[in-house]
Scaffold this motif. Structure first.
Motif, PDB file in Angstrom:
ATOM      1  N   PHE A   1       0.839  -1.200   0.000  1.00 20.27           N
ATOM      2  CA  PHE A   1       0.000   0.000   0.000  1.00 20.27           C
ATOM      3  C   PHE A   1       0.879   1.256   0.000  1.00 20.27           C
ATOM      4  CE2 PHE A   1      -2.184  -3.457   2.170  1.00 20.27           C
ATOM      5  CZ  PHE A   1      -3.338  -3.548   1.401  1.00 20.27           C
ATOM      6  N   ARG A   2       0.633   2.108  -0.987  1.00 14.00           N
ATOM      7  CA  ARG A   2       1.440   3.316  -1.125  1.00 14.00           C
ATOM      8  C   ARG A   2       1.029   4.416  -0.155  1.00 14.00           C
ATOM      9  NH1 ARG A   2       0.475   4.718  -7.172  1.00 14.00           N
ATOM     10  NH2 ARG A   2      -1.596   3.935  -6.577  1.00 14.00           N
ATOM     11  N   SER A   3      -0.175   4.322   0.398  1.00 11.01           N
ATOM     12  CA  SER A   3      -0.665   5.370   1.294  1.00 11.01           C
ATOM     13  C   SER A   3      -1.576   4.753   2.346  1.00 11.01           C
ATOM     14  CB  SER A   3      -1.445   6.426   0.502  1.00 11.01           C
ATOM     15  OG  SER A   3      -2.671   5.880   0.011  1.00 11.01           O
ATOM     16  N   TRP A   4      -1.783   5.494   3.427  1.00 11.06           N
ATOM     17  CA  TRP A   4      -2.702   5.040   4.462  1.00 11.06           C
ATOM     18  C   TRP A   4      -4.118   4.918   3.905  1.00 11.06           C
ATOM     19  CZ3 TRP A   4      -4.313   2.232   7.980  1.00 11.06           C
ATOM     20  CH2 TRP A   4      -5.411   2.537   8.798  1.00 11.06           C
ATOM     21  N   GLY A   5      -4.489   5.793   2.979  1.00  8.17           N
ATOM     22  CA  GLY A   5      -5.816   5.704   2.389  1.00  8.17           C
ATOM     23  C   GLY A   5      -6.036   4.367   1.696  1.00  8.17           C
ATOM     24  N   ASP A   6      -5.039   3.903   0.934  1.00  9.43           N
ATOM     25  CA  ASP A   6      -5.149   2.596   0.280  1.00  9.43           C
ATOM     26  C   ASP A   6      -5.202   1.474   1.304  1.00  9.43           C
ATOM     27  OD1 ASP A   6      -5.084   3.788  -2.194  1.00  9.43           O
ATOM     28  OD2 ASP A   6      -2.972   3.339  -2.584  1.00  9.43           O
ATOM     29  N   ALA A   7      -4.329   1.566   2.319  1.00  8.66           N
ATOM     30  CA  ALA A   7      -4.290   0.517   3.339  1.00  8.66           C
ATOM     31  C   ALA A   7      -5.587   0.477   4.144  1.00  8.66           C
ATOM     32  CB  ALA A   7      -3.098   0.741   4.266  1.00  8.66           C
ATOM     33  N   LYS A   8      -6.123   1.631   4.450  1.00  4.45           N
ATOM     34  CA  LYS A   8      -7.357   1.704   5.234  1.00  4.45           C
ATOM     35  C   LYS A   8      -8.506   1.020   4.504  1.00  4.45           C
ATOM     36  CE  LYS A   8     -10.273   5.041   7.715  1.00  4.45           C
ATOM     37  NZ  LYS A   8     -10.482   6.487   7.996  1.00  4.45           N
ATOM     38  N   ALA A   9      -8.510   1.144   3.171  1.00  3.26           N
ATOM     39  CA  ALA A   9      -9.576   0.538   2.379  1.00  3.26           C
ATOM     40  C   ALA A   9      -9.579  -0.980   2.470  1.00  3.26           C
ATOM     41  CB  ALA A   9      -9.454   0.967   0.922  1.00  3.26           C
ATOM     42  N   ALA A  10      -8.424  -1.579   2.814  1.00  4.36           N
ATOM     43  CA  ALA A  10      -8.367  -3.033   2.952  1.00  4.36           C
ATOM     44  C   ALA A  10      -9.111  -3.516   4.182  1.00  4.36           C
ATOM     45  CB  ALA A  10      -6.909  -3.494   3.011  1.00  4.36           C
ATOM     46  N   GLY A  11      -9.287  -2.630   5.171  1.00  2.00           N
ATOM     47  CA  GLY A  11     -10.072  -2.973   6.349  1.00  2.00           C
ATOM     48  C   GLY A  11      -9.440  -3.982   7.284  1.00  2.00           C
ATOM     49  N   VAL A  12      -8.115  -4.017   7.342  1.00  2.00           N
ATOM     50  CA  VAL A  12      -7.459  -4.994   8.215  1.00  2.00           C
ATOM     51  C   VAL A  12      -6.563  -4.367   9.271  1.00  2.00           C
ATOM     52  CG1 VAL A  12      -7.530  -6.834   6.497  1.00  2.00           C
ATOM     53  CG2 VAL A  12      -5.565  -5.296   6.580  1.00  2.00           C
ATOM     54  N   PHE A  13      -6.125  -3.145   9.047  1.00  2.00           N
ATOM     55  CA  PHE A  13      -5.198  -2.530   9.990  1.00  2.00           C
ATOM     56  C   PHE A  13      -5.963  -1.759  11.064  1.00  2.00           C
ATOM     57  CE2 PHE A  13      -2.911  -2.994   5.987  1.00  2.00           C
ATOM     58  CZ  PHE A  13      -1.804  -3.715   6.415  1.00  2.00           C
ATOM     59  N   LYS A  14      -5.480  -1.848  12.297  1.00  2.00           N
ATOM     60  CA  LYS A  14      -6.142  -1.189  13.427  1.00  2.00           C
ATOM     61  C   LYS A  14      -6.189   0.319  13.221  1.00  2.00           C
ATOM     62  CE  LYS A  14      -5.713  -0.524  18.424  1.00  2.00           C
ATOM     63  NZ  LYS A  14      -4.884  -0.833  19.636  1.00  2.00           N
ATOM     64  N   ASP A  15      -5.074   0.877  12.780  1.00  2.00           N
ATOM     65  CA  ASP A  15      -4.974   2.314  12.558  1.00  2.00           C
ATOM     66  C   ASP A  15      -3.748   2.571  11.686  1.00  2.00           C
ATOM     67  OD1 ASP A  15      -2.791   1.985  14.314  1.00  2.00           O
ATOM     68  OD2 ASP A  15      -3.987   2.623  16.045  1.00  2.00           O
ATOM     69  N   GLU A  16      -3.464   3.829  11.425  1.00  2.00           N
ATOM     70  CA  GLU A  16      -2.335   4.154  10.563  1.00  2.00           C
ATOM     71  C   GLU A  16      -1.014   3.710  11.172  1.00  2.00           C
ATOM     72  OE1 GLU A  16      -0.389   7.989   8.169  1.00  2.00           O
ATOM     73  OE2 GLU A  16      -2.246   8.231   9.344  1.00  2.00           O
ATOM     74  N   ALA A  17      -0.900   3.811  12.480  1.00  2.00           N
ATOM     75  CA  ALA A  17       0.348   3.390  13.125  1.00  2.00           C
ATOM     76  C   ALA A  17       0.598   1.897  12.921  1.00  2.00           C
ATOM     77  CB  ALA A  17       0.299   3.727  14.611  1.00  2.00           C
ATOM     78  N   ASP A  18      -0.462   1.090  12.993  1.00  2.00           N
ATOM     79  CA  ASP A  18      -0.350  -0.349  12.772  1.00  2.00           C
ATOM     80  C   ASP A  18       0.165  -0.615  11.359  1.00  2.00           C
ATOM     81  OD1 ASP A  18      -0.635  -3.123  12.964  1.00  2.00           O
ATOM     82  OD2 ASP A  18      -2.776  -3.064  12.458  1.00  2.00           O
TER      83      ASP A  18
END
Length: 352
Positions: free
Chosen positions: A260-277
């Motif tokens: 994931f190039r950005s937190w926005g992309d990673a957040k869309a996956a719905g698996v990470f607790k938060d940006e720090a994770d």
């Protein structure tokens, strides 16, 4: 610990999305599928493997006192008159150390067959979960204890069984017969959407790989992993595992890595607790640290993760971007190249 024979394809396997004939999927579509947990190559049944030319000849499966030799297409449970892989038990007790083997696959030398050993381990790191562990060891080449070992990490929505469904045992022996230096492979269950890191529930497949897997392998007379292979979520996990192992770790091959190039992309996956994770684990954010040497990257040019995969850089990163999407058809196509890459890199590492 208990063990059981693998007979036939896994029950109710997860979906893999399109079969490879359609066009590229949008990033939003892929990320939505990741959230739903629909990615994993588990729907490849025996009939589809046979159509793909991977075959089932010479595949030996070892369980609790059971050795089953599968030969040709007769073991396809969907084929009229097929045996369905229901072998005859040869005894009971602890897993056998060797397997009865059938005729080698047509593409492999007669002396090389893959022996599969399927065991169930109880993982404290994964909250006591029962974890399937599949070891693939080429027979007739070298003593198992002398072979380097590669850990194979599955994608989201799949299990360790995904690797046998993709035909990795046959691909491995065909590569060895063609001159690729031999190695063994171990695949373990890492959870549906863990991204192979500690989740908020305490499920920690990364800790399992680091702290428990070496002991499980040692009981089979095998070495700790010196290489890693991963698909999609497993690509993310393989790079994270290599970073945990440090500068001395060997080659890593990733297919369609879910980066994931950005937190926005990673957040869309719905698996990470938060940006720090996400930031703690995202390989693209830690490229100043070792992630395996060398690294091989395979990704379809129509895969929404392709742009992120292109961000993997370094003097030992070897990239191969070819037409394809994020599906099992692409993984089947590039897996032989990845296996060859790993075998030759492991041999070069040993020679050094």
């Amino acid at each position: 610990m208990s063990a059981s024979p693998v007979i036939g394809p896994p029950a109710a396997p997860p979906a893999i999305g399109p079969g490879g004939s359609g066009g590229a999927r949008s990033a939003a579509g892929v990320l939505g599928s990741l959230r739903a947990g629909s990615f994993g190559p588990g729907t490849l049944g025996r009939r589809r493997l046979l159509r793909a030319g991977l075959g089932l000849g010479g595949l030996a499966l070892v369980g609790t006192g059971t050795a089953v030799a599968l030969s040709g297409g007769s073991s396809d449970p969907d084929t009229p008159g097929g045996s369905g892989g229901t072998g005859t038990p040869t005894g009971a007790g602890t897993p056998t150390a060797t397997a009865t083997t059938g005729t080698a696959a047509p593409s492999a030398a007669a002396s090389v067959v893959p022996s599969l050993r399927n065991e169930e381990q109880r993982s404290a790191a994964r909250n006591g979960a029962a974890v399937k562990m599949i070891t693939i060891v080429p027979q007739g080449i070298a003593r198992p204890a002398d072979l380097p070992v590669c850990v194979a990490l599955h994608g989201r929505g799949a299990t360790a069984q995904a690797w046998t469904d993709l035909g990795l045992p046959q691909i491995l022996v065909a590569a060895i017969a063609a001159g690729v230096p031999p190695f063994a492979v171990v695949a373990v269950d890492g959870g549906d959407a863990t991204y192979w890191r500690r989740t908020p529930s305490g499920d920690d497949p990364q800790k399992m790989l680091l702290d428990e897997l070496p002991g499980w392998l040692a009981k089979q007379g095998l070495r700790a992993p010196e290489a890693a292979l991963g698909i999609s979520m497993g690509g993310f996990g393989s790079l994270r595992y290599a970073r945990n192992r440090g500068a001395g770790f060997g080659p890593v091959a990733v297919l369609s890595p879910a980066l994931f190039r950005s937190w926005g992309d990673a957040k869309a996956a719905g698996v990470f607790k938060d940006e720090a994770d996400w930031r703690e684990h995202e390989p693209l954010l830690h490229q100043d640290q070792p992630h395996g040497r060398p690294i091989g990257v395979w990704c379809g040019t129509e895969d929404p993760f392709c742009d992120a995969a292109r961000k993997l850089v370094g003097d030992t990163v070897q990239v191969r971007f070819t037409p394809g999407v994020h599906d099992a058809a692409y993984w089947r196509k590039v897996l032989p190249d990845a296996v060859s890459f790993l075998g030759r890199a492991l041999a070069g590492r040993g020679a050094g």
